[in-house]
Design an enzyme around this catalytic site. Structure first.
Site, PDB file in Angstrom:
ATOM      1  N   THR A 120       0.866  -1.186   0.000  1.00  0.00           N
ATOM      2  CA  THR A 120       0.000   0.000   0.000  1.00  0.00           C
ATOM      3  C   THR A 120       0.899   1.231   0.000  1.00  0.00           C
ATOM      4  O   THR A 120       1.790   1.351   0.842  1.00  0.00           O
ATOM      5  CB  THR A 120      -0.895  -0.012   1.260  1.00  0.00           C
ATOM      6  OG1 THR A 120      -1.634  -1.227   1.263  1.00  0.00           O
ATOM      7  CG2 THR A 120      -1.859   1.161   1.268  1.00  0.00           C
ATOM      8  N   ARG A 155      -7.323  -9.793   4.931  1.00  0.00           N
ATOM      9  CA  ARG A 155      -7.400  -9.492   6.364  1.00  0.00           C
ATOM     10  C   ARG A 155      -6.462 -10.416   7.127  1.00  0.00           C
ATOM     11  O   ARG A 155      -6.430 -11.621   6.835  1.00  0.00           O
ATOM     12  CB  ARG A 155      -8.809  -9.769   6.899  1.00  0.00           C
ATOM     13  CG  ARG A 155      -9.846  -8.825   6.459  1.00  0.00           C
ATOM     14  CD  ARG A 155     -11.231  -9.434   6.646  1.00  0.00           C
ATOM     15  NE  ARG A 155     -11.461 -10.492   5.653  1.00  0.00           N
ATOM     16  CZ  ARG A 155     -12.607 -11.159   5.517  1.00  0.00           C
ATOM     17  NH1 ARG A 155     -13.604 -10.913   6.325  1.00  0.00           N
ATOM     18  NH2 ARG A 155     -12.739 -12.085   4.582  1.00  0.00           N
ATOM     19  N   GLU A 156      -5.772  -9.906   8.119  1.00  0.00           N
ATOM     20  CA  GLU A 156      -5.004 -10.797   8.982  1.00  0.00           C
ATOM     21  C   GLU A 156      -5.987 -11.749   9.658  1.00  0.00           C
ATOM     22  O   GLU A 156      -7.102 -11.364   9.993  1.00  0.00           O
ATOM     23  CB  GLU A 156      -4.230 -10.003  10.034  1.00  0.00           C
ATOM     24  CG  GLU A 156      -3.013  -9.332   9.451  1.00  0.00           C
ATOM     25  CD  GLU A 156      -2.227  -8.545  10.480  1.00  0.00           C
ATOM     26  OE1 GLU A 156      -2.181  -8.942  11.656  1.00  0.00           O
ATOM     27  OE2 GLU A 156      -1.655  -7.506  10.102  1.00  0.00           O
ATOM     28  N   PHE A 253     -18.824  -5.356  10.009  1.00  0.00           N
ATOM     29  CA  PHE A 253     -18.069  -4.195  10.501  1.00  0.00           C
ATOM     30  C   PHE A 253     -18.968  -3.184  11.207  1.00  0.00           C
ATOM     31  O   PHE A 253     -18.756  -1.987  11.143  1.00  0.00           O
ATOM     32  CB  PHE A 253     -17.247  -3.555   9.367  1.00  0.00           C
ATOM     33  CG  PHE A 253     -15.921  -4.258   9.217  1.00  0.00           C
ATOM     34  CD1 PHE A 253     -15.862  -5.559   8.747  1.00  0.00           C
ATOM     35  CD2 PHE A 253     -14.737  -3.643   9.588  1.00  0.00           C
ATOM     36  CE1 PHE A 253     -14.651  -6.238   8.653  1.00  0.00           C
ATOM     37  CE2 PHE A 253     -13.520  -4.310   9.498  1.00  0.00           C
ATOM     38  CZ  PHE A 253     -13.478  -5.610   9.027  1.00  0.00           C
ATOM     39  N   GLY A 257     -17.427  -1.477  20.235  1.00  0.00           N
ATOM     40  CA  GLY A 257     -16.462  -1.917  21.242  1.00  0.00           C
ATOM     41  C   GLY A 257     -15.321  -0.920  21.371  1.00  0.00           C
ATOM     42  O   GLY A 257     -15.538   0.283  21.258  1.00  0.00           O
ATOM     43  N   CYS A 264      -3.377  -1.418   9.663  1.00  0.00           N
ATOM     44  CA  CYS A 264      -3.955  -0.861   8.426  1.00  0.00           C
ATOM     45  C   CYS A 264      -4.974   0.246   8.688  1.00  0.00           C
ATOM     46  O   CYS A 264      -4.756   1.395   8.294  1.00  0.00           O
ATOM     47  CB  CYS A 264      -4.589  -1.985   7.620  1.00  0.00           C
ATOM     48  SG  CYS A 264      -3.426  -3.314   7.264  1.00  0.00           S
ATOM     49  N   LYS A 324      -6.812  -8.308  17.076  1.00  0.00           N
ATOM     50  CA  LYS A 324      -8.052  -9.036  16.807  1.00  0.00           C
ATOM     51  C   LYS A 324      -7.735 -10.525  16.933  1.00  0.00           C
ATOM     52  O   LYS A 324      -6.559 -10.907  16.985  1.00  0.00           O
ATOM     53  CB  LYS A 324      -8.611  -8.683  15.423  1.00  0.00           C
ATOM     54  CG  LYS A 324      -7.763  -9.142  14.257  1.00  0.00           C
ATOM     55  CD  LYS A 324      -8.471  -8.831  12.951  1.00  0.00           C
ATOM     56  CE  LYS A 324      -7.743  -9.428  11.787  1.00  0.00           C
ATOM     57  NZ  LYS A 324      -8.414  -9.199  10.516  1.00  0.00           N
TER      58      LYS A 324
END
Ligand code: UGA
Length: 466
Positions: A120, A155-156, A253, A257, A264, A324
């Protein structure tokens, strides 16, 4: 096809193994000799579900190799992907590694090779990329080659599945006058079974950025909505579920929280607001997305202090450290900024994350943070359980048993991940975000974008019109 991937982090290693699984002959190179040693020993430098199996199976059939012989790997390649990091780890862009990579890669590329940038990039770098490559080729008296961007959307924690089954594949044309680069890249992705969108390089860069900015916006929206629900006695879960049936909105999404973390979303929101501000382009929505996100971390700490009647001397079981689940990545993890604030407030913390690596690094990064080997150990004798990462094992905890070992039976769920009825039935006080319970004062981060006023590891960009 012979493919070389320069940079074996999350993006590069997943790309290497995924392309090898599709039948390409892939060579991975990296500037870090320790990373190459780890890979040579058959291990992975980080945790990513499914990647171990993919690397092992493709290496076994000789389709994936790792080497430090970078120039040979470049000279043998039909296509070279660069996937070096462009994040300085402190909220800013860092393109020095990209410069170094181009300097090492470009001179060795064959005249019929294609260069594909998967990292990126900041817009100004996208603007200068073609000229940089042309100049490196010119210096050697060699012709210019096709150069394309190919942003990643993985996504990780789900990177392997996201790579193998992408929603879309985006090509950004930096230089490809006769379309050979695009044709070759289409062949590389021949087995991907996804729409390929080809566009100018800057559009592709913004297609990547736009996706992440929108995801961040959804999360901050959900957090603001949770506050409104709380203030009016509504349960945000029901509200979001009903909204999600509207196909224009969807349900993903929108989980409130402690907000978004990782390498990212926070970085790209903050850097976009900063560069918009420098360019004189108003971006009040994104600035607010940032502010709401940082305020959620603050709110979590305030709420905990409120529940406990103050922080000094309280023992908190911090559940989750990674930004996460399904990763051991701590980059801009809400857990760490929250832990620092709790420790500064005089609380003691015993933290647990299922990833041993995350536990060790969190303790090393956060003076005063102690770590436990299990959730049960962290909870024994605690005044409150503070959940900041929704690892599935936390949803399966026996709260009746573990609560009986706590000093005070309080659970603050920073991911709206636990079953409120189950925890309450087990005899604990349960508080989350917008899920009912006792509405408490929301912490307000005042003053727009004062970097010192809110939690977070990176500087907060200034927005002149705020
Ligand atoms: C993000 C994007 O989702 C990927 O599509 C993109 O390719 C990647 O960035 C990248 O640019 O490389 P990632 O950073 O791995 O992926 O993590 P996400 O799954 O997007 O989660 C980001 C954060 O948002 C996490 O802290 C997560 O807990 C939080 N989150 C997510 C919420 O707070 N609420 C939600 O409803 C969803």
């Amino acid at each position: 096809m012979n493919v070389t991937v320069a940079g074996l982090g999350y993006v590069g290693l997943v790309t290497s193994a995924g392309l090898a699984a599709w039948g390409h002959q892939v060579t991975g190179v990296d500037a870090s000799s320790s990373r190459l040693q780890i890979l040579a020993s058959g291990a992975l430098p980080f945790f990513e579900p499914g990647l171990d199996e993919l690397v092992t199976s493709t290496a076994k059939v000789d389709r994936l190799h790792f080497t430090d012989a970078s120039s040979e790997a470049m000279a043998g390649a039909d296509v070279v992907f660069t996937a070096v990091g462009t994040h300085d780890g402190n909220g800013g862009w860092q393109t020095a590694a990209m410069d170094t990579c181009l300097n090492q890669v470009v001179p060795h590329l064959r005249d019929d090779a294609v260069l594909v940038v998967r990292s990126t990039l900041p817009p100004e770098y996208v603007r200068s990329l073609g000229a940089m490559v042309a100049s490196l080729r010119n210096d050697l008296g060699r012709p210019m080659i096709p150069v394309l961007l190919n942003p990643e959307f993985t996504r990780e924690g789900r990177a392997v599945a996201d790579f193998m089954h992408p929603d879309r594949i985006v090509f950004g044309i930096v230089h490809d006058p006769d379309g050979t680069g695009q044709a070759l890249l289409r062949a590389v992705y021949g087995l991907a079974n996804a729409p390929v969108l080809c566009m100018p390089a800057m559009d592709a860069a913004f297609a990547k950025l736009g996706a992440n900015l929108f995801l961040a916006t959804k999360i901050s929206f959900a957090n603001e909505l949770a506050g409104l629900c709380e203030a009016n006695g509504a349960v945000v879960d029901n509200v979001v579920e009903a909204m999600s049936y509207d196909t224009r909105i969807g349900g993903q999404f929108l989980r409130p929280g402690v907000g978004f973390g990782g390498s990212c979303l926070p970085h790209q929101v903050s850097m976009t607001v900063k560069s918009a501000s420098m360019a004189g382009v108003p971006s009040p929505l994104l600035a607010a997305v940032w502010e709401v996100n940082q305020a959620q971390r603050e709110l979590f700490v305030t709420r905990l202090a409120d529940l406990l009647g103050g922080l000094p001397g309280r023992r908190i079981a911090l559940l989750g450290l990674a930004f996460k689940p399904d990763t051991d990545d701590l980059r801009d993890a809400p857990s760490l900024s929250i832990a620092r604030r709790l420790l500064d407030g005089g609380a003691e913390i015993l933290a647990y994350d299922p990833m041993p690596n995350a536990r060790q690094r969190a303790a090393a990064l956060t003076p005063g943070l102690r770590v436990a080997d299990s959730a049960a150990e962290a909870l024994a004798g605690a005044d409150a359980a503070a959940l900041v990462t929704e690892w599935p094992e936390f949803s399966r905890l026996d709260w009746a048993l573990l609560g009986s070992r706590m000093r005070r039976r309080i659970v603050l769920d920073g991911r709206n991940a636990l079953d409120p009825d189950g925890v309450t039935a087990a005899g604990l006080e349960y508080v989350a975000f917008g899920r009912g319970g006792v509405p408490r004062e929301r912490a307000v981060v005042h003053g727009g974008f004062d970097a010192e006023s809110s939690l977070g590891t990176q500087p907060i960009p200034s927005y002149p019109n705020s």
